[in-house]
Motif scaffolding. Structure first.
Motif, PDB file in Angstrom:
ATOM      1  N   VAL A 112      -4.849   0.761  -0.127  1.00 43.85           N
ATOM      2  CA  VAL A 112      -3.886  -0.274  -0.495  1.00 43.85           C
ATOM      3  C   VAL A 112      -2.646  -0.182   0.388  1.00 43.85           C
ATOM      4  CG1 VAL A 112      -2.340  -1.081  -2.327  1.00 43.85           C
ATOM      5  CG2 VAL A 112      -4.713  -0.543  -2.857  1.00 43.85           C
ATOM      6  N   GLU A 113      -2.161   1.017   0.631  1.00 48.16           N
ATOM      7  CA  GLU A 113      -0.985   1.175   1.501  1.00 48.16           C
ATOM      8  C   GLU A 113      -1.264   0.648   2.909  1.00 48.16           C
ATOM      9  OE1 GLU A 113       2.165   2.008   0.846  1.00 48.16           O
ATOM     10  OE2 GLU A 113       1.582   2.184  -1.250  1.00 48.16           O
ATOM     11  N   ILE A 114      -2.422   0.981   3.440  1.00 53.68           N
ATOM     12  CA  ILE A 114      -2.787   0.483   4.770  1.00 53.68           C
ATOM     13  C   ILE A 114      -2.913  -1.038   4.735  1.00 53.68           C
ATOM     14  CG2 ILE A 114      -4.633   0.455   6.499  1.00 53.68           C
ATOM     15  CD1 ILE A 114      -5.068   3.464   5.764  1.00 53.68           C
ATOM     16  N   GLY A 115      -3.482  -1.559   3.655  1.00 52.78           N
ATOM     17  CA  GLY A 115      -3.601  -3.007   3.504  1.00 52.78           C
ATOM     18  C   GLY A 115      -2.256  -3.699   3.452  1.00 52.78           C
ATOM     19  N   ALA A 124       5.555  -2.766   4.142  1.00 45.64           N
ATOM     20  CA  ALA A 124       5.238  -1.799   5.197  1.00 45.64           C
ATOM     21  C   ALA A 124       4.630  -0.540   4.596  1.00 45.64           C
ATOM     22  CB  ALA A 124       6.508  -1.438   5.964  1.00 45.64           C
ATOM     23  N   VAL A 125       3.855   0.155   5.419  1.00 45.81           N
ATOM     24  CA  VAL A 125       3.286   1.436   5.027  1.00 45.81           C
ATOM     25  C   VAL A 125       4.390   2.485   5.139  1.00 45.81           C
ATOM     26  CG1 VAL A 125       1.544   3.167   5.563  1.00 45.81           C
ATOM     27  CG2 VAL A 125       1.025   0.748   5.887  1.00 45.81           C
ATOM     28  N   GLU A 126       4.593   3.239   4.068  1.00 44.49           N
ATOM     29  CA  GLU A 126       5.612   4.282   4.075  1.00 44.49           C
ATOM     30  C   GLU A 126       5.003   5.580   3.580  1.00 44.49           C
ATOM     31  OE1 GLU A 126       9.045   3.100   1.849  1.00 44.49           O
ATOM     32  OE2 GLU A 126       9.093   1.113   2.757  1.00 44.49           O
ATOM     33  N   SER A 127       5.319   6.673   4.263  1.00 47.58           N
ATOM     34  CA  SER A 127       4.773   7.969   3.848  1.00 47.58           C
ATOM     35  C   SER A 127       5.285   8.366   2.464  1.00 47.58           C
ATOM     36  CB  SER A 127       5.099   9.051   4.877  1.00 47.58           C
ATOM     37  OG  SER A 127       6.502   9.213   4.988  1.00 47.58           O
ATOM     38  N   SER A 128       6.500   7.940   2.123  1.00 48.13           N
ATOM     39  CA  SER A 128       7.029   8.263   0.791  1.00 48.13           C
ATOM     40  C   SER A 128       6.213   7.571  -0.301  1.00 48.13           C
ATOM     41  CB  SER A 128       8.504   7.868   0.684  1.00 48.13           C
ATOM     42  OG  SER A 128       8.662   6.469   0.849  1.00 48.13           O
ATOM     43  N   ASP A 129       5.663   6.391  -0.005  1.00 49.47           N
ATOM     44  CA  ASP A 129       4.807   5.705  -0.976  1.00 49.47           C
ATOM     45  C   ASP A 129       3.506   6.474  -1.180  1.00 49.47           C
ATOM     46  OD1 ASP A 129       6.702   3.741  -1.220  1.00 49.47           O
ATOM     47  OD2 ASP A 129       5.599   2.225  -0.074  1.00 49.47           O
TER      48      ASP A 129
END
Length: 166
Positions: A112-115, A124-129
C-alpha cells in the motif's frame, strides 16, 4: 485437557468467517482511501459537515502547543494496521497464524505504501509510515494473542464447570 494447538478452544467457524469478511471489507476500504488523492473530499461527501466539525476539533493547533503534537499521521497508520492484523489473526485463530498474520499484513502495508507513491499524486512513500505500520501490526498481533488466551481460559472454565463431579 485442551491444549492451545488442538483448536478445541476456537470460536465457531461462522464467527471467524464473519470477522474475516469484515476485515476484508475494511482492508479494501482502507487501501482505496489511502491511495486516493480525493480522500478528504470523499470523507466530506460521505459525512458532510460532521467531517469538517470533527476535523476542526481534532486540529488542536489553535488550542495546544503544536510542538507537542506528532508531526505525521503515525497514529492513523498504527491504528489501521493494528485493526487489520487483529481481524486477520482472529479469523485464522491459530498460534502459527499469528506469525502468518504479522508477515502478510506487514507485507500488505508495504504494498500500500508503494502504491501511494506510484498511483497517487498527492501522497508519498515515507519510511516513518512503514515503521508505524510495523508497530500497528505488532500491536494487532499481540492483542489477537491476548484474545486467544482469554477465549481459551474462559472456554476451559466453562467446559470444566459442565463436567459432572466425581
Amino acid at each position: 485437557m485442551t491444549t492451545f494447538g488442538t483448536g478445541q478452544a476456537r470460536p465457531p467457524l461462522a464467527i471467524r468467517l464473519s470477522i474475516g469478511l469484515i476485515g476484508a471489507c475494511a482492508l479494501a476500504f482502507n487501501v482505496v482511501l489511502m491511495i486516493s488523492d480525493r480522500a478528504p473530499r470523499v470523507t466530506r461527501e460521505i459525512f458532510g459537515d460532521f467531517a469538517q466539525r470533527l476535523s476542526d476539533r481534532l486540529d488542536a493547533s489553535t488550542t495546544v502547543d503544536t510542538g507537542r503534537l506528532p508531526g505525521n499521521d503515525a497514529i492513523v497508520h498504527i491504528g489501521v494496521w493494528a485493526f487489520a492484523a487483529l481481524l486477520v489473526a482472529l479469523t485464522l485463530w491459530r498460534w502459527w497464524g499469528l506469525l502468518v498474520t504479522a508477515t502478510a499484513v506487514f507485507a500488505a502495508s508495504i504494498v500500500v505504501e508503494i502504491g501511494q507513491g506510484r498511483y497517487s499524486s498527492s501522497r508519498a512513500v515515507e519510511s516513518s509510515d512503514v515503521t508505524a505500520n510495523a508497530v500497528g501490526v505488532m500491536v494487532g498481533t499481540v492483542v489477537a494473542a491476548g484474545c486467544m488466551l482469554l477465549w481459551s481460559a474462559v472456554s476451559a472454565a466453562v467446559r470444566g464447570s459442565r463436567r459432572p463431579s466425581r
